[in-house]
Design an enzyme around this catalytic site. Sequence first.
Site, mmCIF file in Angstrom:
data_model
loop_
_atom_site.group_PDB
_atom_site.id
_atom_site.type_symbol
_atom_site.label_atom_id
_atom_site.label_comp_id
_atom_site.label_asym_id
_atom_site.label_seq_id
_atom_site.Cartn_x
_atom_site.Cartn_y
_atom_site.Cartn_z
ATOM 1 N N GLU A 110 -0.654 -0.996 -9.778
ATOM 2 C CA GLU A 110 -0.205 -2.239 -9.154
ATOM 3 C C GLU A 110 1.271 -2.503 -9.419
ATOM 4 O O GLU A 110 1.943 -3.124 -8.605
ATOM 5 C CB GLU A 110 -1.047 -3.429 -9.644
ATOM 6 C CG GLU A 110 -2.408 -3.525 -8.990
ATOM 7 C CD GLU A 110 -2.330 -3.755 -7.478
ATOM 8 O OE1 GLU A 110 -3.168 -3.172 -6.771
ATOM 9 O OE2 GLU A 110 -1.440 -4.505 -7.004
ATOM 10 N N GLU A 143 0.844 -1.203 0.000
ATOM 11 C CA GLU A 143 0.000 0.000 0.000
ATOM 12 C C GLU A 143 0.875 1.249 0.000
ATOM 13 O O GLU A 143 0.527 2.268 -0.584
ATOM 14 C CB GLU A 143 -0.955 -0.007 1.194
ATOM 15 C CG GLU A 143 -1.847 -1.250 1.315
ATOM 16 C CD GLU A 143 -2.634 -1.595 0.062
ATOM 17 O OE1 GLU A 143 -2.882 -0.707 -0.766
ATOM 18 O OE2 GLU A 143 -2.983 -2.796 -0.102
ATOM 19 N N HIS A 166 1.635 2.084 -3.545
ATOM 20 C CA HIS A 166 0.517 2.825 -4.150
ATOM 21 C C HIS A 166 0.565 4.294 -3.705
ATOM 22 O O HIS A 166 0.360 5.209 -4.493
ATOM 23 C CB HIS A 166 -0.826 2.244 -3.688
ATOM 24 C CG HIS A 166 -1.234 0.983 -4.383
ATOM 25 N ND1 HIS A 166 -1.369 0.906 -5.743
ATOM 26 C CD2 HIS A 166 -1.577 -0.239 -3.900
ATOM 27 C CE1 HIS A 166 -1.780 -0.320 -6.078
ATOM 28 N NE2 HIS A 166 -1.895 -1.040 -4.976
#
Lengths: 505, 505
Positions: A299, A270, A273
């Site tokens: 991704e 995460e 991201h």
Amino acid sequence: MKQETAEQWQLFTELLSKINSYNEAVSLMAWDLRTGAPKKGVQTRSETIGLLSTEAFKLQTSSEMGAYLSYLNHATVINELSETQRRIVLETQEEYDRSVKIPAQKYREYTELTAHAETLWEDFKENGDFAGFEPYLTQIVAKTQEFIDYWGPKDTRYDTLLHMYEPDLTVEKVDQVFGQLRDRLVPLVDKIKATNKKPDTAFLKQLYDKEQQEKFGIFLLEQIGYDFEAGRVDESVHPFEITLNQGDVRITTHYLQDDVTSAVFSSLHEGGHALYEQNISPELARTPIGQGASMGIHESQSRLWENFIGRSRQFWERFYGDLQQHFPEQLKDITVDQFYPAINAVENSLIRIEADELTYNLHIIIRYEIEKKIFNEGLPVSELPKVWNEKYSSYLGLTPPNDSLGVLQDVHWSGGLFGYFPSYALGNMYAAQIVNTLRKELPQFEGFIAEGNFTPIKEWLTNKIYKYGKSLRPSEIILKVTGEELNPDYLAEYLEEKYKAIYGI
Amino acid sequence: MKQETAEQWQLFTELLSKINSYNEAVSLMAWDLRTGAPKKGVQTRSETIGLLSTEAFKLQTSSEMGAYLSYLNHATVINELSETQRRIVLETQEEYDRSVKIPAQKYREYTELTAHAETLWEDFKENGDFAGFEPYLTQIVAKTQEFIDYWGPKDTRYDTLLHMYEPDLTVEKVDQVFGQLRDRLVPLVDKIKATNKKPDTAFLKQLYDKEQQEKFGIFLLEQIGYDFEAGRVDESVHPFEITLNQGDVRITTHYLQDDVTSAVFSSLHEGGHALYEQNISPELARTPIGQGASMGIHESQSRLWENFIGRSRQFWERFYGDLQQHFPEQLKDITVDQFYPAINAVENSLIRIEADELTYNLHIIIRYEIEKKIFNEGLPVSELPKVWNEKYSSYLGLTPPNDSLGVLQDVHWSGGLFGYFPSYALGNMYAAQIVNTLRKELPQFEGFIAEGNFTPIKEWLTNKIYKYGKSLRPSEIILKVTGEELNPDYLAEYLEEKYKAIYGI
């Protein structure tokens, strides 16, 4: 720029900002539902999300928006605009063309349904209650089918969904790259099995204090350059990253008391991201191109930080000592030479988000095939557990003992995210191809990781990818950065090289 | 109900629900700003709050709303409605009449400014930086003055503000009840001083672990009947209660490491607000009367739970043992006979939210007088620290050493809440008057507290007050419940009786 164009541009960007404000509110409400909103408020909250999403949707498809677009997206006018402005117009046009086909009332029903179902999913998953979940999922599929009809099916009905998350992608292309990848990975998995080597992973499964896990996760996020003044870290059942605005990019983690690696790698995932979102050029803020280029490119960045960096030998040569300090009891007798193969042990498993880098792709292929069956062959929702279990048995040799560990494990479908799963495997492929170039252009790549010096890597990625946001299409990015189109061989080579070293094959 | 009325009613309540959805989103964004939203996102967030509040405001003042109201609030039609429906129409009309006078753009500037200032206030307070805060506060005052002009001043300009929070209140009336109260409390404070008794409070100021404080606070909230499935508890600089929807009534607490009582009483205080909101009749949900009757009545409930129950002898006879269990080291030698006077020690102090029940009212009178000076006499913002310090010196014999402990201590002004402070003292008076009736109708009141059995008390309050929400005016409630109008003598009597016992006078 002519006076009239400047005026139209001003009004157009004000409308975009307004839509963006609705999106911020809706995202915060969604974040809140997943990080601790009380149960009794969920029904009203879902209605509120439905209503405000619909207001945003109405603005996006308004005659006002139509008028700005037909003025600005006109051959004689668009040349007055800068390249960035042009991209904003084109992206907005694309969203407009797609959205304008859906009646606002249908859209509202859909968002209320998915907001509600997403919240209920937690309990259904907890209790392995597919029967409880089925009516919701059936409705979500039915509404998605209706949307496909509104949009008009592409080559196949499922192509329409794929296209939402990866604009340049088709079922034909996915079938091809997934096939190509599988043909190189299956023999690799077989060779690994044939060695009969099983790295000791038992020490990873001791009791690991949650607060220490949290501290270590935050420490790693600080190391890779996640900006805590422009985000926060919370806990949720399913980890996710969500952008409220460019100065507020949040992530969540899920802590398992009996598994130290789960939260570490989901934090890095995460975090990857979030690094992307935190480093998009500020001039793109509050426009439709102020976000990641596509789910696949997004991704690729979570995978790059989680796997290509986070599961590398160099990373743990630098950070294993820190991990030991957080868990001196549990890890006192374990060296980095034992830790590294343990976190890279290849083993067929039931849960996607805990799978190793190699078999992970099989989890994706299963979901991709099931989604194709639902939308292209009319597979009824009631049969999903059966089909799911059959595919796990055939591809991974494992049958889920219950639906919690099977078809209910992922949040995606409850949120209506059909067509999203392929992005994960695509992200792996993009990541491998990008890292291949990164290594050439930054020859000290491994050295930087071993020093824990991530600034040059983050800067390279920012200059090559992050700052552009969605102003470039995914196919443009991959071509611009690596000099060639998507090529699954880079991932295959990376995995072969890595696992041959670990398993001595 | 006639067909046409039924149709108009349907459309009217749909519009009310829609406004309610905007309010829910805005409230969540405000909650989030105060409970941990990252700094770099604040600017955009404030714009978003401004934009969505303004959308709600536009709906509230729309010609559509005007048309429904002129249809429904008409002599021949309003009689077709139920009593609850009538109240909804009348309250909506009142809000409409007030809001329609403010231009939407002015409203937006105001909400953006206050959302932003409220967030910045935390740092200004932390650093005692009044100079930094001054330009924001100056703007807020200027905009509030403009609003008074739009609304039209009542008896005095400040009356217009008072009226927002307590519809039946005037400066004349407040001057009178505050005067009456002061005349009975000042001699009481003097008598207490003359005893020269100072209960030992040093043990309250030891180091108290934050997590244990949190646990004990949650335990108390469970005891009084706060529904955790319809709310959550977080931490913020300034404790508050906020209702997102009827199933989502949140509270916050602020923990002081060196003061065990602060979080306990703020939990009970905010818990009291929350009990009110959680027990409003569900049929009032998503309408303008689905909230507390007024700020004064709301404060009466927080005060009732915090002070009349929470600082009573009976309460601690029941719960002191639990507190000791949470802090066995700190409290091992302290008996409830020492604890009770300590938490009720009367002492002039600088900080309102930590003041005792008796001198608390002086803190309110100071703020009330300053607010009157700002709006009725044009006191410039730049002089606030001076005036503040003079009043504290004259009324409480203390001069704040810095503005953190002085004029910057409260969040209210940064949020534009002028006219709100009197509600606190009014709440004390309402509470005393209500408790006087409660004791007569529920003679076991003290016994229930001593048993920790709060259900009968909560039910009595629900049936007499909570369930009605804002369907009754504050003056109606106080008359209906107690049989007479607001009478400050009940508070004076309660305080005299209580403190005479504690100080033996």
